[in-house]
Motif scaffolding. Structure first.
Motif, PDB file in Angstrom:
ATOM      1  N   LEU A  39       0.845  -1.192   0.000  1.00 61.25           N
ATOM      2  CA  LEU A  39       0.000   0.000   0.000  1.00 61.25           C
ATOM      3  C   LEU A  39       0.879   1.241   0.000  1.00 61.25           C
ATOM      4  O   LEU A  39       1.796   1.359   0.810  1.00 61.25           O
ATOM      5  CB  LEU A  39      -0.894  -0.009   1.245  1.00 61.25           C
ATOM      6  CG  LEU A  39      -1.743   1.246   1.501  1.00 61.25           C
ATOM      7  CD1 LEU A  39      -2.760   1.454   0.389  1.00 61.25           C
ATOM      8  CD2 LEU A  39      -2.451   1.127   2.861  1.00 61.25           C
ATOM      9  N   ILE A  40       0.599   2.141  -0.939  1.00 61.42           N
ATOM     10  CA  ILE A  40       1.269   3.434  -0.979  1.00 61.42           C
ATOM     11  C   ILE A  40       0.244   4.507  -0.630  1.00 61.42           C
ATOM     12  O   ILE A  40      -0.759   4.670  -1.329  1.00 61.42           O
ATOM     13  CB  ILE A  40       1.887   3.724  -2.358  1.00 61.42           C
ATOM     14  CG1 ILE A  40       3.003   2.721  -2.672  1.00 61.42           C
ATOM     15  CG2 ILE A  40       2.430   5.150  -2.424  1.00 61.42           C
ATOM     16  CD1 ILE A  40       3.621   2.879  -4.042  1.00 61.42           C
ATOM     17  N   LEU A  51       2.982   7.164 -10.624  1.00 58.15           N
ATOM     18  CA  LEU A  51       3.679   5.927 -10.277  1.00 58.15           C
ATOM     19  C   LEU A  51       2.911   4.719 -10.781  1.00 58.15           C
ATOM     20  O   LEU A  51       3.494   3.781 -11.346  1.00 58.15           O
ATOM     21  CB  LEU A  51       3.874   5.854  -8.760  1.00 58.15           C
ATOM     22  CG  LEU A  51       4.738   4.708  -8.224  1.00 58.15           C
ATOM     23  CD1 LEU A  51       5.462   5.141  -6.953  1.00 58.15           C
ATOM     24  CD2 LEU A  51       3.915   3.463  -7.933  1.00 58.15           C
ATOM     25  N   LEU A  52       1.593   4.725 -10.603  1.00 57.47           N
ATOM     26  CA  LEU A  52       0.777   3.590 -11.035  1.00 57.47           C
ATOM     27  C   LEU A  52       0.765   3.461 -12.555  1.00 57.47           C
ATOM     28  O   LEU A  52       0.797   2.346 -13.092  1.00 57.47           O
ATOM     29  CB  LEU A  52      -0.645   3.737 -10.504  1.00 57.47           C
ATOM     30  CG  LEU A  52      -1.371   2.428 -10.179  1.00 57.47           C
ATOM     31  CD1 LEU A  52      -0.662   1.698  -9.055  1.00 57.47           C
ATOM     32  CD2 LEU A  52      -2.819   2.694  -9.812  1.00 57.47           C
ATOM     33  N   ASP A 163      -6.013   1.695  -8.042  1.00 62.08           N
ATOM     34  CA  ASP A 163      -5.994   3.133  -7.805  1.00 62.08           C
ATOM     35  C   ASP A 163      -7.250   3.519  -7.032  1.00 62.08           C
ATOM     36  O   ASP A 163      -8.343   3.559  -7.588  1.00 62.08           O
ATOM     37  CB  ASP A 163      -5.928   3.869  -9.145  1.00 62.08           C
ATOM     38  CG  ASP A 163      -5.711   5.364  -8.990  1.00 62.08           C
ATOM     39  OD1 ASP A 163      -5.651   5.834  -7.833  1.00 62.08           O
ATOM     40  OD2 ASP A 163      -5.592   6.058 -10.006  1.00 62.08           O
ATOM     41  N   GLU A 164      -7.113   3.773  -5.724  1.00 64.29           N
ATOM     42  CA  GLU A 164      -8.243   4.137  -4.851  1.00 64.29           C
ATOM     43  C   GLU A 164      -9.432   3.180  -5.058  1.00 64.29           C
ATOM     44  O   GLU A 164     -10.555   3.622  -5.338  1.00 64.29           O
ATOM     45  CB  GLU A 164      -8.693   5.575  -5.122  1.00 64.29           C
ATOM     46  CG  GLU A 164      -7.644   6.624  -4.875  1.00 64.29           C
ATOM     47  CD  GLU A 164      -7.449   6.944  -3.390  1.00 64.29           C
ATOM     48  OE1 GLU A 164      -8.060   6.261  -2.546  1.00 64.29           O
ATOM     49  OE2 GLU A 164      -6.675   7.869  -3.085  1.00 64.29           O
ATOM     50  N   ILE A 192      -1.611  -1.131  -4.112  1.00 61.12           N
ATOM     51  CA  ILE A 192      -2.704  -0.169  -4.036  1.00 61.12           C
ATOM     52  C   ILE A 192      -2.128   1.210  -3.752  1.00 61.12           C
ATOM     53  O   ILE A 192      -1.234   1.353  -2.908  1.00 61.12           O
ATOM     54  CB  ILE A 192      -3.696  -0.538  -2.917  1.00 61.12           C
ATOM     55  CG1 ILE A 192      -4.410  -1.847  -3.257  1.00 61.12           C
ATOM     56  CG2 ILE A 192      -4.715   0.573  -2.692  1.00 61.12           C
ATOM     57  CD1 ILE A 192      -5.373  -2.302  -2.173  1.00 61.12           C
ATOM     58  N   VAL A 193      -2.615   2.230  -4.448  1.00 60.54           N
ATOM     59  CA  VAL A 193      -2.306   3.613  -4.094  1.00 60.54           C
ATOM     60  C   VAL A 193      -3.588   4.263  -3.610  1.00 60.54           C
ATOM     61  O   VAL A 193      -4.663   4.063  -4.180  1.00 60.54           O
ATOM     62  CB  VAL A 193      -1.686   4.402  -5.266  1.00 60.54           C
ATOM     63  CG1 VAL A 193      -0.385   3.764  -5.704  1.00 60.54           C
ATOM     64  CG2 VAL A 193      -2.647   4.519  -6.433  1.00 60.54           C
TER      65      VAL A 193
END
Length: 217
Positions: A39-40, A51-52, A163-164, A192-193
């Protein structure tokens, strides 16, 4: 033996020209192990989406290397990156992004390399979706994300990027989806970001991203 599935080595991403230059990522070093849940966390504008996009091979770094498995991806052609993305990467977004004119089963089967209806049905069943002829508009936000998860997993990727993924869900639905993603992390690497600090309890590895710089927590 290198147990990393995804590696960023001194990755920079710069936008604009000399007068308008903006560094979205600043020398990112990141190593994600196989079958790990990562997790970021970072605020809006910290560089998470950039980044993603690079991790998913939708974009390339200005400087540095991105390695997926044993493949140095940074200098590959768009066609080569697209092939890797189809075969090895599953992507989940904040909104499920399902095609409204396709039913549940058709949405999941759409990206399949080898069309296998039974595989798609079993995958949906494992996510708790048994009614597969419905169209997305008839589904709750939680069930739409379950279908999106199934679609992301349909080609047995080695890497899942999200992404969220719970950004539009309530607390109960967030817990359901995160537990499903956690289970997926037993079979492949998950990244996951998010800006939701409540998700940290699910992660094997927690990182913080601020102004394009990443720190392991």
């Amino acid at each position: 033996m290198n147990n990393a599935l995804l590696e960023f080595k001194e990755v920079w991403k710069t936008y604009g020209n000399e007068q308008t230059k903006m560094n979205a990522l600043k020398g990112i070093n990141l190593s994600l192990k196989k079958n790990s849940f990562n997790l970021i966390l970072g605020p809006s504008g910290s560089g998470k989406t950039t980044l993603l996009n690079i991790a998913s091979l939708l974009d390339t770094p200005t400087k540095g290397k991105v390695i997926l498995g044993d493949k140095h991806t940074s200098n590959l052609s768009k066609t080569e990156r697209s092939k890797i993305r189809m075969n090895e990467i599953g992507i989940i977004y904040q909104r499920a992004n399902l095609f409204p004119y396709l039913n549940v089963l058709e949405n999941v089967m759409l990206p399949m390399i080898s069309k296998d209806k039974n595989k798609a049905l079993e995958l949906l069943k494992s996510m708790g979706i048994n009614e597969t002829s419905q169209f997305p508009e008839k589904l709750s936000a939680e069930d739409q994300q379950k279908v999106a998860l199934s679609r992301a997993m349909i080609n047995d990727p080695s890497l899942i990027l999200a992404d969220e993924p719970t950004g539009e869900l309530d607390t109960d639905s967030t817990n359901v989806i995160m537990k499903l993603i956690k289970d997926i992390g037993q079979r492949c690497t998950v990244l996951i970001v998010s800006n939701n600090t409540d998700l940290f309890e699910y992660a094997d590895n927690l990182f913080s991203l601020k102004e394009g710089i990443i720190i392991k927590k």
